[in-house]
Design a protein around this motif. Sequence first.
Motif, PDB file in Angstrom:
ATOM      1  N   LYS A  19      -4.432   0.196  -6.689  1.00 43.30           N
ATOM      2  CA  LYS A  19      -4.079  -1.008  -5.930  1.00 43.30           C
ATOM      3  C   LYS A  19      -4.020  -2.245  -6.818  1.00 43.30           C
TER       4      LYS A  19
ATOM      5  N   TRP B  27       2.280   1.538  -3.644  1.00 41.69           N
ATOM      6  CA  TRP B  27       1.339   1.951  -4.691  1.00 41.69           C
ATOM      7  C   TRP B  27       0.852   3.371  -4.464  1.00 41.69           C
TER       8      TRP B  27
ATOM      9  N   GLN C 207       0.822  -1.208   0.000  1.00 39.54           N
ATOM     10  CA  GLN C 207       0.000   0.000   0.000  1.00 39.54           C
ATOM     11  C   GLN C 207       0.859   1.262   0.000  1.00 39.54           C
TER      12      GLN C 207
END
Length: 100
Positions: free
Chosen positions: A37, A30, A27
């Motif tokens: 995602k 990205w 996370q």
Amino acid sequence: MARRGLLNAALGVEIRARRLEAGLSQQQLWTRAELPKNVYQRLEGGQRTISVEQLDAIAEALETTMDDIAAAAKNRIARGEIRTRAERAADELRAAIGFD
């Protein structure tokens, strides 16, 4: 899986290795790379062909260069570290039926 699939897999392995080395979660990466995602997860999983723009964004987020990531991925292929899904499936089948 042809050469492109092998390169996709190698790039995904290299990106994951560098992400973990940097102590980042998927996370976090990205988000830093400003990628959706599902796109990022498929790239890291070697299930999607990476664009130059995506590789550049990931490289920048990892504070490296596209060239470094690509060269390391190609070296993984040259060393035989990357196997296609078909090769892995064949190995699993051989093991399951006791064929060596």
